[in-house]
Design a protein around this motif. Structure first.
Motif, PDB file in Angstrom:
ATOM      1  N   LYS A 168       0.755  -1.560  -0.282  1.00  0.00           N
ATOM      2  CA  LYS A 168       0.054  -0.320   0.169  1.00  0.00           C
ATOM      3  C   LYS A 168       0.431   1.385  -0.108  1.00  0.00           C
ATOM      4  O   LYS A 168       0.270   2.246  -0.754  1.00  0.00           O
ATOM      5  N   ALA A 169       1.860   0.972   1.168  1.00  0.00           N
ATOM      6  CA  ALA A 169       3.304   2.316   0.728  1.00  0.00           C
ATOM      7  C   ALA A 169       3.261   2.722  -0.676  1.00  0.00           C
ATOM      8  O   ALA A 169       3.373   3.953  -1.461  1.00  0.00           O
ATOM      9  N   GLU A 170       3.805   1.492  -1.304  1.00  0.00           N
ATOM     10  CA  GLU A 170       4.375   1.744  -2.443  1.00  0.00           C
ATOM     11  C   GLU A 170       3.421   2.132  -3.129  1.00  0.00           C
ATOM     12  O   GLU A 170       3.833   3.224  -4.208  1.00  0.00           O
ATOM     13  N   ALA A 171       2.381   1.387  -3.651  1.00  0.00           N
ATOM     14  CA  ALA A 171       1.668   1.680  -4.585  1.00  0.00           C
ATOM     15  C   ALA A 171       1.357   3.493  -4.389  1.00  0.00           C
ATOM     16  O   ALA A 171       0.936   4.195  -5.740  1.00  0.00           O
ATOM     17  N   TYR A 172       0.658   3.989  -3.086  1.00  0.00           N
ATOM     18  CA  TYR A 172       0.731   5.516  -2.454  1.00  0.00           C
ATOM     19  C   TYR A 172       1.617   6.174  -2.984  1.00  0.00           C
ATOM     20  O   TYR A 172       0.470   7.163  -3.413  1.00  0.00           O
ATOM     21  N   GLU A 173       2.726   6.063  -2.552  1.00  0.00           N
ATOM     22  CA  GLU A 173       3.434   6.672  -3.272  1.00  0.00           C
ATOM     23  C   GLU A 173       4.010   7.124  -4.928  1.00  0.00           C
ATOM     24  O   GLU A 173       4.242   8.775  -5.135  1.00  0.00           O
ATOM     25  N   ARG A 174       3.388   6.099  -5.546  1.00  0.00           N
ATOM     26  CA  ARG A 174       2.831   6.085  -6.986  1.00  0.00           C
ATOM     27  C   ARG A 174       2.496   7.021  -7.165  1.00  0.00           C
ATOM     28  O   ARG A 174       2.287   7.890  -8.531  1.00  0.00           O
ATOM     29  N   VAL A 175       0.601   6.567  -7.017  1.00  0.00           N
ATOM     30  CA  VAL A 175       0.095   7.661  -6.810  1.00  0.00           C
ATOM     31  C   VAL A 175       0.267   9.215  -6.830  1.00  0.00           C
ATOM     32  O   VAL A 175       0.022   9.633  -7.890  1.00  0.00           O
ATOM     33  N   GLY A 176       1.099   9.724  -5.847  1.00  0.00           N
ATOM     34  CA  GLY A 176       1.109  10.477  -5.434  1.00  0.00           C
ATOM     35  C   GLY A 176       2.229  11.302  -6.749  1.00  0.00           C
ATOM     36  O   GLY A 176       1.903  12.680  -7.193  1.00  0.00           O
ATOM     37  N   GLU A 177       3.009  10.594  -7.327  1.00  0.00           N
ATOM     38  CA  GLU A 177       3.669  10.564  -8.479  1.00  0.00           C
ATOM     39  C   GLU A 177       2.427  11.098  -9.580  1.00  0.00           C
ATOM     40  O   GLU A 177       3.590  12.089 -10.736  1.00  0.00           O
ATOM     41  N   MET A 178       1.823  10.177  -9.617  1.00  0.00           N
ATOM     42  CA  MET A 178       1.215  10.857 -11.177  1.00  0.00           C
ATOM     43  C   MET A 178      -0.113  11.595 -10.452  1.00  0.00           C
ATOM     44  O   MET A 178      -0.014  12.283 -11.941  1.00  0.00           O
ATOM     45  N   LEU A 179      -0.613  11.663  -9.686  1.00  0.00           N
ATOM     46  CA  LEU A 179      -1.513  12.594  -9.395  1.00  0.00           C
ATOM     47  C   LEU A 179      -0.282  14.282 -10.107  1.00  0.00           C
ATOM     48  O   LEU A 179      -1.472  15.021 -10.208  1.00  0.00           O
ATOM     49  N   LYS A 180       0.525  13.299  -8.964  1.00  0.00           N
ATOM     50  CA  LYS A 180       1.222  15.804  -9.487  1.00  0.00           C
ATOM     51  C   LYS A 180       1.585  15.755 -11.594  1.00  0.00           C
ATOM     52  O   LYS A 180       1.639  17.063 -11.201  1.00  0.00           O
ATOM     53  N   LEU A 181       2.313  14.967 -12.000  1.00  0.00           N
ATOM     54  CA  LEU A 181       2.340  14.707 -13.316  1.00  0.00           C
ATOM     55  C   LEU A 181       0.638  15.012 -14.069  1.00  0.00           C
ATOM     56  O   LEU A 181       1.013  15.664 -14.808  1.00  0.00           O
ATOM     57  N   VAL A 182      -0.043  14.629 -13.298  1.00  0.00           N
ATOM     58  CA  VAL A 182      -0.948  14.876 -14.057  1.00  0.00           C
ATOM     59  C   VAL A 182      -1.586  16.358 -13.775  1.00  0.00           C
ATOM     60  O   VAL A 182      -2.946  17.064 -14.087  1.00  0.00           O
ATOM     61  N   LYS A 183      -1.528  17.140 -12.551  1.00  0.00           N
ATOM     62  CA  LYS A 183      -1.471  18.535 -11.731  1.00  0.00           C
ATOM     63  C   LYS A 183      -3.262  17.911 -11.430  1.00  0.00           C
ATOM     64  O   LYS A 183      -4.340  18.662 -11.392  1.00  0.00           O
ATOM     65  N   LEU A 184      -3.174  16.520 -10.481  1.00  0.00           N
ATOM     66  CA  LEU A 184      -4.591  16.124 -10.639  1.00  0.00           C
ATOM     67  C   LEU A 184      -4.687  16.509  -8.961  1.00  0.00           C
ATOM     68  O   LEU A 184      -5.593  15.652  -7.871  1.00  0.00           O
ATOM     69  N   GLU A 185      -3.372  16.645  -7.851  1.00  0.00           N
ATOM     70  CA  GLU A 185      -3.034  16.358  -6.578  1.00  0.00           C
ATOM     71  C   GLU A 185      -4.687  17.089  -5.213  1.00  0.00           C
ATOM     72  O   GLU A 185      -4.350  16.196  -4.639  1.00  0.00           O
ATOM     73  N   LYS A 186      -5.225  18.065  -6.194  1.00  0.00           N
ATOM     74  CA  LYS A 186      -6.099  18.396  -4.873  1.00  0.00           C
ATOM     75  C   LYS A 186      -7.558  17.725  -5.638  1.00  0.00           C
ATOM     76  O   LYS A 186      -8.423  17.477  -4.402  1.00  0.00           O
ATOM     77  N   PHE A 187      -7.516  16.755  -6.282  1.00  0.00           N
ATOM     78  CA  PHE A 187      -8.701  16.199  -6.931  1.00  0.00           C
ATOM     79  C   PHE A 187      -8.235  14.587  -5.863  1.00  0.00           C
ATOM     80  O   PHE A 187      -9.607  13.960  -6.934  1.00  0.00           O
ATOM     81  N   ALA A 188      -7.629  14.219  -5.450  1.00  0.00           N
ATOM     82  CA  ALA A 188      -7.321  13.257  -4.553  1.00  0.00           C
ATOM     83  C   ALA A 188      -8.268  12.119  -4.321  1.00  0.00           C
ATOM     84  O   ALA A 188      -8.809  11.396  -4.636  1.00  0.00           O
ATOM     85  N   SER A 189      -9.603  12.878  -3.426  1.00  0.00           N
ATOM     86  CA  SER A 189     -10.346  12.111  -2.931  1.00  0.00           C
ATOM     87  C   SER A 189     -11.831  12.273  -3.493  1.00  0.00           C
ATOM     88  O   SER A 189     -12.543  11.938  -2.913  1.00  0.00           O
ATOM     89  N   ARG A 190     -11.614  12.938  -4.519  1.00  0.00           N
ATOM     90  CA  ARG A 190     -13.169  12.875  -5.444  1.00  0.00           C
ATOM     91  C   ARG A 190     -13.189  11.384  -6.172  1.00  0.00           C
ATOM     92  O   ARG A 190     -12.581  10.736  -6.995  1.00  0.00           O
ATOM     93  N   LYS A 191     -14.604  11.260  -6.770  1.00  0.00           N
ATOM     94  CA  LYS A 191     -15.369  10.212  -7.106  1.00  0.00           C
ATOM     95  C   LYS A 191     -15.243  11.062  -8.502  1.00  0.00           C
ATOM     96  O   LYS A 191     -15.084  11.983  -9.156  1.00  0.00           O
ATOM     97  N   PRO A 192     -15.393   9.701 -10.116  1.00  0.00           N
ATOM     98  CA  PRO A 192     -15.153  10.545 -11.783  1.00  0.00           C
ATOM     99  C   PRO A 192     -16.526  10.557 -11.744  1.00  0.00           C
ATOM    100  O   PRO A 192     -16.063  11.827 -12.055  1.00  0.00           O
ATOM    101  N   HIS A 193     -17.433  11.133 -10.895  1.00  0.00           N
ATOM    102  CA  HIS A 193     -18.654  11.840 -11.516  1.00  0.00           C
ATOM    103  C   HIS A 193     -18.506  13.331 -10.933  1.00  0.00           C
ATOM    104  O   HIS A 193     -19.225  14.608 -11.243  1.00  0.00           O
TER     105      HIS A 193
END
Length: 378
Positions: free
Chosen positions: A126-151
């Motif tokens: 889980k730690a490794e996965a979410y570290e990668r998730v953080g990198e991806m959110l930063k890459l696509v500029k969606l850090e502030k939207f991490a907890s939102r649902k797709p809709h």
């Protein structure tokens, strides 16, 4: 375009005959019963390219992408990725990931859980996965939207979540099937540049399927134009646009005037072509033509001169009448009817607001520089 051949080879390996392709598609055919969707296609794609397969609906481009991903099996031929033959390698064991037009996000999961899903499924902690998730959110500029649902996201934001999820597993090859198809025109144009920046940042090889010519021209390092299961031409965007090898490519990429004629006598620097629409036209000589052979002259609307008075300095000039026109801010498009009824499309930049623009029903002259014609034989 760089004039240094060594530099060109380094940054554009397809110009280097010694360069080793990252993906080799060799004589690949795919049949569904009696229907041939992909017909004896061979193609090389190089590492870190953003390659676009461009064509209309049913041309075979998505089928070719699905064979690369492992979702379809070739009827004949061979596919190699990074030197490995993909025959018998299932989709989940290939160094690829695929992003679909529908995005296929899990509606009940947050953005970060959508991105983490594949990483957790393959056994990452889980730690490794979410570290990668953080990198991806930063890459696509969606850090502030991490907890939102797709809709709760816009179409463009959902597209970036799908891209982040596809890239999270660090594939060697990302396959994108009409990735921007669900976006409106303005957002689509903005997202095209974001996609290019992300691809250049990561250096991952992208193959994008699209039917949108403007999108392919904006995104691609090179384009493969497909029709009826075959690739008719591969080249850099400028090459595809400026030097098409066939009437199909000339007509499919952008707007073009195609004028049929017969090849006439050739001099060292010019050749005459007899046409019904424009009369005798002088064009650059083309090797391999015989006198009387049928040819087609392709010229882009922005290469056609449009004036109220004939210009004696232009070798090819004919009179006509403006039948239609459209103003789109930075440019105007005209349709000029010649004496024999032939319509010629012209595009002109609106360079000065002080000029009195040419308008409907005006008597005009259209002119063609010899060097602006592309002579086609098929």
């Amino acid at each position: 375009m760089t004039s240094n051949p060594a530099l060109a080879a380094n940054t554009k390996p397809w110009r280097d005959p010694a360069a080793k392709p990252f993906i080799s598609i060799r004589n690949v055919t795919k049949r569904f019963g009696d229907f041939t969707a992909v017909d004896d296609v061979s193609l090389d794609v190089y590492r870190s390219e953003l390659f676009c397969l461009l064509g209309g609906s049913g041309c075979g481009k998505s089928t070719l992408l699905r064979m690369l991903s492992g979702f379809e099996t070739p009827t004949a031929g061979q596919i190699l990725i990074d030197g490995q033959d993909m025959a018998g390698v299932p989709a989940d064991k290939r160094p690829t990931n695929m992003m679909f037009q529908s995005y296929a996000l899990f509606p009940h999961m947050s953005v970060e859980k959508n991105i983490a899903y594949g990483l957790l499924r393959e056994g990452k902690s889980k730690a490794e996965a979410y570290e990668r998730v953080g990198e991806m959110l930063k890459l696509v500029k969606l850090e502030k939207f991490a907890s939102r649902k797709p809709h709760q996201l816009s179409g463009g934001q959902r597209q970036r979540v799908a891209l982040a999820r596809a890239l999270a597993k660090q594939p060697k090859l990302l396959l994108l099937d009409e990735p921007l198809g669900a976006l409106d025109k303005k957002l689509r144009e903005e997202t095209q540049f974001e996609l290019v920046n992300i691809q250049e940042t990561l250096g991952v090889t992208f193959i994008v399927v699209t039917h949108d010519q403007d999108e392919a021209m904006t995104l691609a390092t090179r384009i493969g134009v497909m029709t009826e299961g075959v690739i008719t031409q591969v080249g850099e965007p400028r090459e595809i646009y400026e030097t098409p090898k066939s009437r199909f490519v000339a007509d499919f990429i952008g707007s073009v005037n195609l004028i049929e004629g017969k090849a006439g006598p050739a001099a060292p620097d010019l050749m005459r072509v007899e046409t019904d629409d424009l009369g005798p036209v002088v064009v650059p000589p083309t090797a391999g033509l015989t006198q009387g052979q049928t040819v087609w002259l392709a010229i882009r609307p922005e290469r056609v001169w449009l004036t109220r008075e004939p210009r004696p300095d232009i070798a090819n000039s004919v009179p006509g009448v403006v039948q239609d026109m459209g103003y789109v801010g930075h440019m105007s498009s005209y349709v000029v009817r010649l004496a024999n009824g032939r319509l010629i499309r012209v595009t002109q930049a609106n360079e000065s607001r002080r000029d009195t623009p040419i308008t409907w029903d005006e008597q005009v002259h259209v002119g063609f520089e010899p060097s602006d014609f592309r002579v086609l034989t098929q």
